[in-house]
Design a protein around this motif. Structure first.
Motif, short mmCIF file in Angstrom:
data_model
loop_
_atom_site.label_atom_id
_atom_site.label_comp_id
_atom_site.label_asym_id
_atom_site.label_seq_id
_atom_site.Cartn_x
_atom_site.Cartn_y
_atom_site.Cartn_z
N LEU A 121 0.85 -1.18 0.00
CA LEU A 121 0.00 0.00 0.00
C LEU A 121 0.89 1.23 0.00
CD1 LEU A 121 -2.93 1.00 0.22
CD2 LEU A 121 -2.59 1.11 2.66
N ALA A 122 0.66 2.12 -0.98
CA ALA A 122 1.49 3.32 -1.10
C ALA A 122 1.26 4.24 0.09
CB ALA A 122 1.15 4.04 -2.39
N LYS A 123 2.35 4.73 0.66
CA LYS A 123 2.26 5.67 1.76
C LYS A 123 2.28 7.07 1.18
CE LYS A 123 4.53 7.19 5.97
NZ LYS A 123 5.66 6.98 6.90
N THR A 124 1.51 7.95 1.78
CA THR A 124 1.44 9.32 1.30
C THR A 124 1.99 10.28 2.32
OG1 THR A 124 -0.80 9.59 2.15
CG2 THR A 124 -0.59 8.80 -0.10
N SER A 164 2.94 13.47 -1.72
CA SER A 164 3.99 12.59 -2.24
C SER A 164 3.60 11.14 -2.02
CB SER A 164 5.32 12.88 -1.53
OG SER A 164 5.75 14.18 -1.78
N HIS A 165 3.78 10.34 -3.06
CA HIS A 165 3.46 8.91 -2.97
C HIS A 165 4.48 8.16 -3.82
CE1 HIS A 165 1.02 10.47 -6.31
NE2 HIS A 165 0.34 11.16 -5.42
N ASN A 166 5.69 8.07 -3.29
CA ASN A 166 6.81 7.51 -4.05
C ASN A 166 6.62 6.05 -4.44
OD1 ASN A 166 8.39 9.89 -4.08
ND2 ASN A 166 8.98 9.50 -1.95
N ASN A 167 5.85 5.30 -3.65
CA ASN A 167 5.71 3.87 -3.91
C ASN A 167 4.41 3.52 -4.63
OD1 ASN A 167 8.15 3.31 -2.57
ND2 ASN A 167 7.11 3.35 -0.60
N ILE A 168 3.86 4.47 -5.36
CA ILE A 168 2.59 4.23 -6.04
C ILE A 168 2.75 3.08 -7.04
CG2 ILE A 168 3.06 5.94 -7.83
CD1 ILE A 168 0.02 6.63 -7.68
N ASP A 178 5.69 10.62 -13.75
CA ASP A 178 6.17 9.52 -12.91
C ASP A 178 5.17 9.13 -11.82
OD1 ASP A 178 8.52 11.44 -10.83
OD2 ASP A 178 6.35 11.51 -11.00
N ARG A 179 4.12 9.92 -11.62
CA ARG A 179 3.02 9.66 -10.67
C ARG A 179 3.48 9.52 -9.23
NH1 ARG A 179 -1.47 6.60 -11.14
NH2 ARG A 179 -0.34 4.66 -10.73
N CYS A 208 -5.20 12.96 0.95
CA CYS A 208 -4.79 12.32 -0.30
C CYS A 208 -4.75 10.81 -0.05
CB CYS A 208 -3.40 12.84 -0.68
SG CYS A 208 -2.50 11.86 -1.89
N LEU A 209 -5.41 10.05 -0.90
CA LEU A 209 -5.42 8.59 -0.77
C LEU A 209 -4.87 7.96 -2.03
CD1 LEU A 209 -7.54 9.28 1.47
CD2 LEU A 209 -8.55 7.07 0.95
N VAL A 210 -4.03 6.97 -1.84
CA VAL A 210 -3.44 6.25 -2.96
C VAL A 210 -3.47 4.77 -2.66
CG1 VAL A 210 -1.34 5.82 -4.28
CG2 VAL A 210 -1.92 8.15 -3.59
N GLY A 211 -3.83 3.97 -3.64
CA GLY A 211 -3.79 2.52 -3.43
C GLY A 211 -4.85 1.81 -4.22
N GLU A 212 -4.59 0.55 -4.52
CA GLU A 212 -5.57 -0.23 -5.27
C GLU A 212 -6.50 -0.94 -4.31
OE1 GLU A 212 -4.00 -3.35 -7.64
OE2 GLU A 212 -5.94 -3.94 -8.41
N ARG A 213 -6.05 -1.98 -3.69
CA ARG A 213 -6.87 -2.63 -2.69
C ARG A 213 -6.60 -1.97 -1.34
NH1 ARG A 213 -9.24 -7.31 -4.18
NH2 ARG A 213 -9.61 -7.81 -2.02
N ARG A 214 -7.60 -2.03 -0.51
CA ARG A 214 -7.44 -1.44 0.83
C ARG A 214 -6.91 -0.02 0.74
NH1 ARG A 214 -4.82 -3.70 5.95
NH2 ARG A 214 -5.68 -1.71 6.55
N ALA A 215 -7.46 0.76 -0.20
CA ALA A 215 -7.04 2.17 -0.31
C ALA A 215 -7.75 2.95 0.77
CB ALA A 215 -7.40 2.69 -1.68
N LEU A 216 -7.50 2.58 2.02
CA LEU A 216 -8.38 3.05 3.07
C LEU A 216 -7.65 3.80 4.17
CD1 LEU A 216 -10.20 -0.37 3.38
CD2 LEU A 216 -10.82 1.55 1.92
N THR A 217 -6.37 4.00 4.02
CA THR A 217 -5.60 4.67 5.05
C THR A 217 -5.52 6.15 4.72
OG1 THR A 217 -4.32 2.68 5.44
CG2 THR A 217 -3.42 4.74 6.26
N PHE A 218 -6.13 6.98 5.56
CA PHE A 218 -6.25 8.40 5.27
C PHE A 218 -5.06 9.22 5.76
CE2 PHE A 218 -10.43 9.56 3.54
CZ PHE A 218 -10.97 8.30 3.41
#
Lengths: 114, 108
Positions: free
Chosen positions: B1-4, B23-27, B67-68, B88-98
């Motif tokens: 899960l990408a951290k923002t 910033s979401h370097n691990n997207i 580069d997203r 800002c929220l980033v993630g495919e599954r469990r994109a639930l961490t605010f």
């Protein structure tokens, strides 16, 4: 109107009591979530459910329990094991648990320990 | 899960344009980027969502570089009613961490 209904808006709990927060949605969404928010802080995920009869622990599940017996309902029980339950609780839902889908929130419930 | 990562707070004046960067370097390849707004004692509400380049709706624009690894929410001509917390929220599954969001304070 379609949406998410949380009740009660305000709830007081005595030490050692379990309390249940209700969450109902008529959006026909598969995924439902519970968050906790402390004053001045962000939202922390307690539990989530991707489908009926299934639910998964979030980041702060200890002291909480949930059930998902019906698609439209996802009640949260705050047990006596949760030592610091005073917070703002938010229920949410989305069509599916993927980031491409918007998360819709209820109005929230305030829980205070007295 | 990408951290923002977002700024904790920002200040602005009415009528100005406000840009909040996340910033979401691990997207991941399949991740969407979604922004929400929250007023006190209310649930967050959807503002805008994008995957790449630029998205605009009636309330905001979202700029995403090639580069997203970051995204910028742009609020044109803010008013006092735009004072809120923006997530800002980033993630495919469990994109639930605010996370903690960015607290925007608009002054008259």
């Amino acid at each position: 109107d379609g949406g998410i209904t949380q009740s009660p808006k305000y709830l007081f709990r005595k030490e050692g009591q379990n309390v249940t927060l209700s969450c109902e949605q008529n959006l026909n969404h598969d995924a439902m979530y519970w968050y906790r928010q402390d004053p001045g802080q962000g939202l922390r995920l307690i539990y989530y459910s991707q489908i009926v009869n299934d639910f998964q622990k979030g980041d702060i599940a200890e002291g909480y329990s949930v059930s998902r017996e019906k698609k439209e309902s996802f009640p949260l029980t705050v047990t006596s094991a949760q030592k610091n339950p005073t917070a703002f609780y938010l229920c949410a839902s989305s069509i599916t648990p993927y980031s491409g889908n918007t998360i819709y929130f209820g109005e929230g419930s305030w829980l205070t320990v007295v | 899960l990408a951290k923002t990562t977002q700024p904790i707070s920002m200040d602005s004046y009415e009528g100005q344009e406000v840009n909040i960067t996340c910033s979401h370097n691990n997207i991941a390849t399949n991740d969407y980027i979604t922004w929400y707004q929250q007023f006190p004692s209310q649930g967050p509400r959807f503002i805008i969502q994008g995957y790449k380049t630029k998205v605009t709706n009636e309330v905001a624009s979202l700029f995403i570089p090639a580069d997203r690894k970051s995204s910028t929410l742009s609020l044109p001509r803010v008013s006092l009613s735009d004072t809120a917390v923006y997530y800002c929220l980033v993630g495919e599954r469990r994109a639930l961490t605010f996370g903690s969001g960015t607290r925007l304070q608009v002054q008259p």
